[in-house]
Design a protein around this motif. Structure first.
Motif, PDB file in Angstrom:
ATOM      1  N   THR A  14       0.839  -1.195   0.000  1.00  0.00           N
ATOM      2  CA  THR A  14       0.000   0.000   0.000  1.00  0.00           C
ATOM      3  C   THR A  14       0.882   1.256   0.000  1.00  0.00           C
ATOM      4  O   THR A  14       2.057   1.202   0.382  1.00  0.00           O
ATOM      5  N   GLN A  15       0.286   2.371  -0.382  1.00  0.00           N
ATOM      6  CA  GLN A  15       1.026   3.628  -0.366  1.00  0.00           C
ATOM      7  C   GLN A  15       1.424   4.000   1.059  1.00  0.00           C
ATOM      8  O   GLN A  15       2.498   4.546   1.286  1.00  0.00           O
ATOM      9  N   ASP A  16       0.586   3.669   2.032  1.00  0.00           N
ATOM     10  CA  ASP A  16       0.921   3.943   3.438  1.00  0.00           C
ATOM     11  C   ASP A  16       2.162   3.164   3.866  1.00  0.00           C
ATOM     12  O   ASP A  16       3.010   3.696   4.592  1.00  0.00           O
ATOM     13  N   GLN A  17       2.281   1.912   3.431  1.00  0.00           N
ATOM     14  CA  GLN A  17       3.467   1.117   3.770  1.00  0.00           C
ATOM     15  C   GLN A  17       4.717   1.733   3.145  1.00  0.00           C
ATOM     16  O   GLN A  17       5.758   1.858   3.801  1.00  0.00           O
ATOM     17  N   ILE A  18       4.624   2.125   1.894  1.00  0.00           N
ATOM     18  CA  ILE A  18       5.766   2.730   1.202  1.00  0.00           C
ATOM     19  C   ILE A  18       6.155   4.034   1.878  1.00  0.00           C
ATOM     20  O   ILE A  18       7.341   4.277   2.137  1.00  0.00           O
ATOM     21  N   ASP A  19       5.172   4.871   2.186  1.00  0.00           N
ATOM     22  CA  ASP A  19       5.437   6.156   2.852  1.00  0.00           C
ATOM     23  C   ASP A  19       6.123   5.957   4.198  1.00  0.00           C
ATOM     24  O   ASP A  19       6.986   6.747   4.590  1.00  0.00           O
ATOM     25  N   LYS A  20       5.750   4.886   4.911  1.00  0.00           N
ATOM     26  CA  LYS A  20       6.373   4.583   6.203  1.00  0.00           C
ATOM     27  C   LYS A  20       7.868   4.323   6.027  1.00  0.00           C
ATOM     28  O   LYS A  20       8.692   4.841   6.782  1.00  0.00           O
ATOM     29  N   TYR A  21       8.229   3.556   4.995  1.00  0.00           N
ATOM     30  CA  TYR A  21       9.644   3.274   4.753  1.00  0.00           C
ATOM     31  C   TYR A  21      10.395   4.522   4.295  1.00  0.00           C
ATOM     32  O   TYR A  21      11.536   4.739   4.702  1.00  0.00           O
ATOM     33  N   VAL A  22       9.765   5.342   3.477  1.00  0.00           N
ATOM     34  CA  VAL A  22      10.388   6.604   3.044  1.00  0.00           C
ATOM     35  C   VAL A  22      10.698   7.463   4.270  1.00  0.00           C
ATOM     36  O   VAL A  22      11.802   7.993   4.410  1.00  0.00           O
ATOM     37  N   GLU A  23       9.729   7.573   5.158  1.00  0.00           N
ATOM     38  CA  GLU A  23       9.912   8.366   6.379  1.00  0.00           C
ATOM     39  C   GLU A  23      11.030   7.791   7.249  1.00  0.00           C
ATOM     40  O   GLU A  23      11.866   8.532   7.774  1.00  0.00           O
ATOM     41  N   GLU A  24      11.071   6.469   7.380  1.00  0.00           N
ATOM     42  CA  GLU A  24      12.110   5.837   8.202  1.00  0.00           C
ATOM     43  C   GLU A  24      13.501   6.040   7.604  1.00  0.00           C
ATOM     44  O   GLU A  24      14.459   6.263   8.348  1.00  0.00           O
ATOM     45  N   VAL A  25      13.622   5.967   6.287  1.00  0.00           N
ATOM     46  CA  VAL A  25      14.917   6.227   5.646  1.00  0.00           C
ATOM     47  C   VAL A  25      15.370   7.647   5.971  1.00  0.00           C
ATOM     48  O   VAL A  25      16.511   7.871   6.391  1.00  0.00           O
ATOM     49  N   ASN A  26      14.479   8.607   5.782  1.00  0.00           N
ATOM     50  CA  ASN A  26      14.831  10.002   6.047  1.00  0.00           C
ATOM     51  C   ASN A  26      15.167  10.235   7.519  1.00  0.00           C
ATOM     52  O   ASN A  26      16.111  10.963   7.843  1.00  0.00           O
ATOM     53  N   GLN A  27      14.421   9.611   8.425  1.00  0.00           N
ATOM     54  CA  GLN A  27      14.669   9.780   9.858  1.00  0.00           C
ATOM     55  C   GLN A  27      15.952   9.105  10.315  1.00  0.00           C
ATOM     56  O   GLN A  27      16.532   9.496  11.325  1.00  0.00           O
ATOM     57  N   LEU A  53      20.651  -2.633   6.907  1.00  0.00           N
ATOM     58  CA  LEU A  53      20.598  -3.958   7.532  1.00  0.00           C
ATOM     59  C   LEU A  53      19.189  -4.263   8.016  1.00  0.00           C
ATOM     60  O   LEU A  53      18.665  -5.359   7.807  1.00  0.00           O
ATOM     61  N   LYS A  54      18.545  -3.288   8.632  1.00  0.00           N
ATOM     62  CA  LYS A  54      17.175  -3.460   9.114  1.00  0.00           C
ATOM     63  C   LYS A  54      16.232  -3.734   7.943  1.00  0.00           C
ATOM     64  O   LYS A  54      15.388  -4.621   8.008  1.00  0.00           O
ATOM     65  N   LEU A  55      16.378  -2.976   6.848  1.00  0.00           N
ATOM     66  CA  LEU A  55      15.542  -3.186   5.665  1.00  0.00           C
ATOM     67  C   LEU A  55      15.737  -4.585   5.088  1.00  0.00           C
ATOM     68  O   LEU A  55      14.773  -5.253   4.716  1.00  0.00           O
ATOM     69  N   GLN A  56      16.992  -5.018   5.001  1.00  0.00           N
ATOM     70  CA  GLN A  56      17.279  -6.340   4.454  1.00  0.00           C
ATOM     71  C   GLN A  56      16.662  -7.436   5.317  1.00  0.00           C
ATOM     72  O   GLN A  56      16.138  -8.424   4.800  1.00  0.00           O
ATOM     73  N   ILE A  66       8.298  -5.445   0.935  1.00  0.00           N
ATOM     74  CA  ILE A  66       9.492  -5.189   0.115  1.00  0.00           C
ATOM     75  C   ILE A  66       9.770  -6.399  -0.770  1.00  0.00           C
ATOM     76  O   ILE A  66       9.831  -7.529  -0.298  1.00  0.00           O
ATOM     77  N   ASP A  67       9.956  -6.140  -2.057  1.00  0.00           N
ATOM     78  CA  ASP A  67      10.250  -7.198  -3.017  1.00  0.00           C
ATOM     79  C   ASP A  67      11.749  -7.327  -3.264  1.00  0.00           C
ATOM     80  O   ASP A  67      12.276  -8.422  -3.361  1.00  0.00           O
ATOM     81  N   LEU A  68      12.458  -6.181  -3.335  1.00  0.00           N
ATOM     82  CA  LEU A  68      13.862  -6.192  -3.741  1.00  0.00           C
ATOM     83  C   LEU A  68      14.572  -4.944  -3.241  1.00  0.00           C
ATOM     84  O   LEU A  68      14.007  -3.851  -3.263  1.00  0.00           O
ATOM     85  N   ILE A  69      15.805  -5.121  -2.807  1.00  0.00           N
ATOM     86  CA  ILE A  69      16.697  -3.999  -2.486  1.00  0.00           C
ATOM     87  C   ILE A  69      17.940  -4.200  -3.321  1.00  0.00           C
ATOM     88  O   ILE A  69      18.620  -5.216  -3.197  1.00  0.00           O
ATOM     89  N   GLU A  70      18.231  -3.245  -4.179  1.00  0.00           N
ATOM     90  CA  GLU A  70      19.329  -3.374  -5.130  1.00  0.00           C
ATOM     91  C   GLU A  70      20.218  -2.135  -5.082  1.00  0.00           C
ATOM     92  O   GLU A  70      19.723  -1.015  -4.969  1.00  0.00           O
ATOM     93  N   ALA A  71      21.524  -2.330  -5.167  1.00  0.00           N
ATOM     94  CA  ALA A  71      22.438  -1.190  -5.224  1.00  0.00           C
ATOM     95  C   ALA A  71      22.126  -0.381  -6.474  1.00  0.00           C
ATOM     96  O   ALA A  71      21.885  -0.926  -7.548  1.00  0.00           O
ATOM     97  N   ASP A  72      22.078   0.935  -6.323  1.00  0.00           N
ATOM     98  CA  ASP A  72      21.799   1.833  -7.450  1.00  0.00           C
ATOM     99  C   ASP A  72      23.086   2.046  -8.235  1.00  0.00           C
ATOM    100  O   ASP A  72      24.159   2.175  -7.654  1.00  0.00           O
ATOM    101  N   GLY A  73      22.974   2.059  -9.526  1.00  0.00           N
ATOM    102  CA  GLY A  73      24.146   2.253 -10.352  1.00  0.00           C
ATOM    103  C   GLY A  73      23.762   2.565 -11.788  1.00  0.00           C
ATOM    104  O   GLY A  73      22.597   2.535 -12.155  1.00  0.00           O
TER     105      GLY A  73
END
Length: 78
Positions: A14-27, A53-56, A66-73
């Motif tokens: 859901t958008q609420d779940q995504i927004d929660k992770y965005v907020e946690e990254v920023n915090q 580490l927590k996200l993984q 979360i489906d995937l966490i990938e290094a940006d490049g």
């Protein structure tokens, strides 16, 4: 220290779940630089190592949005 990553969410997230992770990254001292909601659900961000580490760990849970966490490049083709 932090690295640049792309976090992709499952279609069922859901958008609420995504927004929660965005907020946690920023915090946690990270910075979300782009959000994706057309072809896929997710965001690009600089993520501090401790929060990465927590996200993984969370992404390995069966009920994780979360489906995937990938290094940006840079991707190139020949």
């Amino acid at each position: 220290m932090s690295g640049k990553f792309i976090v992709i969410f499952k279609d069922s997230a859901t958008q609420d779940q995504i927004d929660k992770y965005v907020e946690e990254v920023n915090q946690s001292g990270g910075n979300v630089s782009a959000k994706y909601d057309s072809a896929l659900k997710g965001f690009a961000a600089s993520i501090p190592d401790a929060y990465l580490l927590k996200l993984q760990q969370q992404s390995s849970l069966a009920d994780s949005p979360i489906d995937l966490i990938e290094a940006d490049g840079v991707v190139t083709t020949q």
